[in-house]
Write a protein that holds these residues in place. Structure first.
Motif, mmCIF file in Angstrom:
data_model
loop_
_atom_site.group_PDB
_atom_site.id
_atom_site.type_symbol
_atom_site.label_atom_id
_atom_site.label_comp_id
_atom_site.label_asym_id
_atom_site.label_seq_id
_atom_site.Cartn_x
_atom_site.Cartn_y
_atom_site.Cartn_z
ATOM 1 N N THR A 77 0.838 -1.201 0.000
ATOM 2 C CA THR A 77 0.000 0.000 0.000
ATOM 3 C C THR A 77 0.872 1.249 0.000
ATOM 4 N N PHE A 78 0.544 2.182 -0.909
ATOM 5 C CA PHE A 78 1.207 3.483 -0.942
ATOM 6 C C PHE A 78 0.118 4.555 -1.018
ATOM 7 N N TYR A 79 0.521 5.811 -0.927
ATOM 8 C CA TYR A 79 -0.451 6.907 -0.874
ATOM 9 C C TYR A 79 -0.260 7.854 -2.062
ATOM 10 N N GLU A 80 -1.386 8.162 -2.728
ATOM 11 C CA GLU A 80 -1.393 9.079 -3.858
ATOM 12 C C GLU A 80 -1.993 10.414 -3.437
ATOM 13 N N ALA A 81 -1.470 11.467 -4.049
ATOM 14 C CA ALA A 81 -1.985 12.807 -3.745
ATOM 15 C C ALA A 81 -3.372 12.992 -4.339
ATOM 16 N N GLU A 82 -4.267 13.555 -3.552
ATOM 17 C CA GLU A 82 -5.616 13.877 -4.014
ATOM 18 C C GLU A 82 -5.628 15.334 -4.450
ATOM 19 N N ILE A 83 -5.273 15.610 -5.730
ATOM 20 C CA ILE A 83 -5.251 16.977 -6.244
ATOM 21 C C ILE A 83 -5.848 16.999 -7.625
ATOM 22 N N ASN A 84 -6.190 18.200 -8.122
ATOM 23 C CA ASN A 84 -6.711 18.372 -9.463
ATOM 24 C C ASN A 84 -5.548 18.715 -10.379
ATOM 25 N N GLU A 92 -10.034 29.408 -1.938
ATOM 26 C CA GLU A 92 -10.755 30.508 -1.317
ATOM 27 C C GLU A 92 -9.840 31.711 -1.148
ATOM 28 N N GLY A 93 -10.339 32.899 -1.628
ATOM 29 C CA GLY A 93 -9.608 34.153 -1.453
ATOM 30 C C GLY A 93 -8.487 34.349 -2.441
ATOM 31 N N GLU A 94 -8.282 33.421 -3.387
ATOM 32 C CA GLU A 94 -7.199 33.565 -4.364
ATOM 33 C C GLU A 94 -7.727 33.289 -5.758
ATOM 34 N N GLU A 95 -7.127 33.885 -6.753
ATOM 35 C CA GLU A 95 -7.512 33.646 -8.126
ATOM 36 C C GLU A 95 -6.789 32.403 -8.623
ATOM 37 N N GLU A 96 -7.375 31.826 -9.687
ATOM 38 C CA GLU A 96 -6.760 30.643 -10.271
ATOM 39 C C GLU A 96 -5.449 31.026 -10.929
ATOM 40 N N SER A 97 -4.401 30.308 -10.611
ATOM 41 C CA SER A 97 -3.073 30.609 -11.155
ATOM 42 C C SER A 97 -2.634 29.626 -12.223
ATOM 43 N N GLY A 98 -3.367 28.504 -12.346
ATOM 44 C CA GLY A 98 -2.973 27.476 -13.311
ATOM 45 C C GLY A 98 -1.883 26.567 -12.794
ATOM 46 N N LEU A 99 -1.355 26.840 -11.599
ATOM 47 C CA LEU A 99 -0.313 25.998 -11.011
ATOM 48 C C LEU A 99 -0.941 24.876 -10.196
ATOM 49 N N ILE A 100 -0.247 23.778 -10.146
ATOM 50 C CA ILE A 100 -0.734 22.648 -9.365
ATOM 51 C C ILE A 100 -0.362 22.885 -7.902
ATOM 52 N N PRO A 101 -1.341 23.027 -7.043
ATOM 53 C CA PRO A 101 -1.020 23.256 -5.629
ATOM 54 C C PRO A 101 -0.457 21.999 -4.996
ATOM 55 N N PRO A 102 0.355 22.160 -3.990
ATOM 56 C CA PRO A 102 0.860 20.961 -3.301
ATOM 57 C C PRO A 102 -0.288 20.192 -2.650
ATOM 58 N N ALA A 103 -0.147 18.884 -2.640
ATOM 59 C CA ALA A 103 -1.220 18.045 -2.113
ATOM 60 C C ALA A 103 -1.373 18.223 -0.615
ATOM 61 N N GLU A 104 -2.624 18.219 -0.162
ATOM 62 C CA GLU A 104 -2.926 18.313 1.265
ATOM 63 C C GLU A 104 -3.563 17.043 1.802
ATOM 64 N N VAL A 105 -4.066 16.209 0.892
ATOM 65 C CA VAL A 105 -4.725 14.963 1.280
ATOM 66 C C VAL A 105 -4.175 13.838 0.413
ATOM 67 N N PHE A 106 -3.973 12.673 1.037
ATOM 68 C CA PHE A 106 -3.417 11.530 0.323
ATOM 69 C C PHE A 106 -4.335 10.330 0.517
ATOM 70 N N ALA A 107 -4.558 9.593 -0.572
ATOM 71 C CA ALA A 107 -5.461 8.442 -0.555
ATOM 72 C C ALA A 107 -4.666 7.149 -0.729
ATOM 73 N N PRO A 108 -5.027 6.100 -0.011
ATOM 74 C CA PRO A 108 -4.293 4.836 -0.146
ATOM 75 C C PRO A 108 -4.626 4.125 -1.451
ATOM 76 N N LYS A 109 -3.648 3.450 -1.998
ATOM 77 C CA LYS A 109 -3.839 2.568 -3.152
ATOM 78 C C LYS A 109 -3.031 1.312 -2.894
ATOM 79 N N SER A 110 -3.611 0.160 -3.190
ATOM 80 C CA SER A 110 -2.972 -1.123 -2.859
ATOM 81 C C SER A 110 -2.705 -1.938 -4.113
ATOM 82 N N LEU A 111 -1.500 -2.468 -4.191
ATOM 83 C CA LEU A 111 -1.146 -3.476 -5.189
ATOM 84 C C LEU A 111 -1.201 -4.825 -4.475
ATOM 85 N N VAL A 112 -1.996 -5.741 -5.008
ATOM 86 C CA VAL A 112 -2.256 -7.001 -4.308
ATOM 87 C C VAL A 112 -1.908 -8.182 -5.202
#
Length: 631
Positions: A77-84, A92-112
């Motif tokens: 099991t490893f963790y992938e970033a949950e980002i767009n 919130e409070g900022e305009e879209e910059s087109g840059l990929i923001p650093p990930a704040e949430v990570f989701a597990p993914k398993s190779l079985v």
């Protein structure tokens, strides 16, 4: 020859639960059904998001299907970033910059990897290689790795070996054990004794043999798997036939309320839930303790075997204990290699079972041999001739399902033999002669340990591995692309090509030869005269104390001593003592018994009468058997 992997799966979270994203091959094998509910076991604590990047983890889950066949499911099991990744997410409070923001949430993914084979280190290496190719963006096709994994066939048992590669610069070796019947443990048995200590492991050993519920808990999933494997392997030559779940998911904790015995492991986060269980022996692997509920009477090994086993384990696990008080102790030697130490501990338990079951073949009766053998074991005759007819531990073992399977599997007179058959047939007298000679005992233990080690690693001189590992700290990279979707059609094509090549190759068949099973020495008493007298005196004292507690209305003390008193009544002297004590109390106290006192007295009398009736029946059968032999 079976493949290394029956299935390769990619799993991820979906609405708080897990789901299979892709599976290879997409169809079930004809001889192996696809294990259901695997999504629960890959994330036993639940498919939860994380706010931090976590190290990849690996553990092995064991699933048992409806036919009692085991499936070994290795999970990386490893963790992938949950980002767009399109950079369109509004902040919130900022305009879209087109840059990929650093990930704040990570989701597990398993190779079985799902297999019918039990090669945890090979599975760790294979899954680790697939993860390395992904995370380090190596110029290797993932489709090729997966197809090679599912088309690599394992040689037959008998010490065969096969060098193979998944195609990413790796070189791996599979070695099958010499005998399938002997458990493969690696270092798990030695680790279990290191975690819990000699006395606690012996208590768990007695618990599983007498069909009690055993529950491990730890903060490590892999330690749970290793502990369950170790405890089960100590039972050899018996096989565990009740629920065996080394890692139990959170959603299935109600299984712990099952009325049947089990060996189960749970994560320590559920320790508050499991401590409410009243009929389960709980072992804390991280704290090194076990908890035996008051309502469980745990039967112990008969003497002198218990003392001999404890002493042998102390000599093997603590070799410097004997010289610790010397003014001039010998120079310290390096500790035994962990694998060799593991096999030395197992050798002690092999010797124990050889002594326990000495002469068991003389009590087997072959009722039918065709089409399938039907074999009966004379339990009363075996216990009587061994001098253990009153022993609670061995009686429970002989009445258990594990021993029934032992008789069915090892009872036939013509079959494949292994190390235990040789030990119980030819080495019991040697084991007895070594009781007071520790150097000779240790020498024999090491001889057996070398055979067990050779069974697991029959060709140590060619046991080399080369498997690329991920770059250190690779899981901490800020931007890692999600695990790519695998081309299913391409994997299927490569898989068919690989299976076609493998089927054309000659199979390395080394079938074990059948032979006549040696009968071994006759059944003899295991008890020494001195210890028998001492045990008899103890039993009489227990009966006297229990009756005194009954007539003194000390019901709490009565409840504590009654089980031991009922077991003691299996002896003739204890039954005679019961009648004498009751007679004395009748003369001394003419008061009418209350309901509780009456119930206790009746239970003791019923127990004594039942044992007396059984013994009379056994004597009658024995007399008839002798007359038939004379005739």
């Amino acid at each position: 020859m079976p493949p290394v992997a029956k299935h390769f799966l990619i799993l991820g979270p979906a609405e708080g639960l897990g789901k299979i994203i892709q599976r290879f091959p997409q169809k079930d094998w004809e001889d192996t059904p696809f294990p259901q509910g695997i999504e629960l076991f890959c994330q036993p604590g639940g498919w939860q998001l994380s706010k931090e990047r976590k190290q990849p983890t690996f553990f092995v889950v064991v699933l048992t299907d409806i036919d009692s066949e085991r499936h070994y499911c290795s999970c990386l099991t490893f963790y992938e970033a949950e980002i767009n990744l399109q950079g369109t997410k509004e902040i919130e409070g900022e305009e879209e910059s087109g840059l990929i923001p650093p990930a704040e949430v990570f989701a597990p993914k398993s190779l079985v990897l799902v297999s019918r084979l039990d090669y945890p280190e090979i599975f760790r290496a294979c899954l680790g290689l697939i993860y390395t190719v992904y995370v380090d963006s190596l110029n290797v096709s993932l489709e090729t790795l997966i197809a090679n994994l599912c088309s690599c066939l394992v040689p037959a048992s008998g010490g065969s070996q096969k060098l193979f590669s998944l195609g990413a610069g790796d070189r791996q070796l599979i070695q099958t054990p010499l005998h399938d019947s002997l458990p493969v443990t690696g270092t798990s048995v030695a680790l279990l004794f290191q975690q819990l200590g000699i006395q606690n492991v012996l208590s768990l050993f007695c618990a599983v043999l007498t069909e009690n519920k055993v529950l491990f808990h730890s903060a490590s999933f892999q330690r749970l798997s290793d502990a369950c494997r170790a405890l089960e392997s100590l039972m050899f030559p018996l096989k565990y036939s009740y629920p065996y779940i080394p890692i139990l998911p959170a959603q299935l904790l109600e299984v712990l309320s099952s009325p049947t015995p089990f060996i189960i492991g749970v994560h320590s986060v559920f320790r508050n839930d499991i401590h409410e269980l009243l009929d389960v022996i709980i072992a804390d692997l991280d704290g090194g303790t076990i908890k035996i509920p008051e309502c469980i009477h745990l039967s112990q090994l008969p003497e002198p075997l218990l003392h001999q086993t404890q002493m042998a384990l102390s000599l093997v696990l603590h070799p410097d204990l004997e010289t610790a008080d010397y003014a001039f102790p010998p120079p310290r030697t390096a500790l035994s290699h962990s694998k060799m130490l593991d096999k030395e501990v197992r050798a002690i338990f092999l010797r124990l079972f050889a002594q326990l079951f000495q002469g068991y073949r003389s009590c087997l009766q072959l009722i039918r041999i065709h089409a399938e053998p039907v074999i009966h074991f004379h339990k009363a005759a075996f216990l009587g001739q061994r001098g253990l007819i009153e022993n609670d531990f061995l009686t429970k073992v002989l009445n258990g399902m594990a021993f029934a399977g032992f008789v069915s599997e090892r009872g036939p007179p013509f079959r494949v033999c292994d190390l235990f058959d040789e030990l119980v047939a030819f080495e019991v007298e040697r084991i007895k002669a070594e009781e007071g000679n520790p150097p000779k005992m240790i020498k024999h233990v090491r001889e057996l340990a070398e055979q067990l080690l050779k069974n697991e690693n029959p060709n140590p001189h060619i046991a080399f591995q080369k498997v690329p590992r991920p770059t250190e700290g690779s899981h901490l990279r800020v931007h890692i692309l999600p695990f790519p979707r695998i081309n299913e059609c391409r994997v299927q094509e490569l898989l068919q090509e690989g299976l076609a090549r493998s089927q054309g190759a000659p199979s390395a068949t080394r079938g074990d030869k059948k032979c006549v099973v040696p009968a071994g020495p006759p059944v003899v008493s295991i008890m020494e005269k001195g210890s028998t007298v001492f045990n008899s005196a103890q039993r009489l004292e227990v009966v006297r104390n229990c009756i005194s507690f009954i007539f003194e209305n000390k019901f709490l003390e009565t409840e504590k001593t009654l089980p031991a008193a009922l077991r003691a009544l299996k002896g003739k002297a204890a039954r005679h003592c019961l009648t004498q004590e009751l007679g004395l109390h009748v003369k001394q106290n003419r008061a009418i018994l209350d309901h509780q006192q009456f119930d206790y007295v009746v239970r003791m009398m019923n127990c004594a009468l039942q044992v007396h009736k059984i013994l009379k029946l056994y004597d009658h059968v024995l007399e008839n058997g002798i007359l038939l032999l004379k005739g």
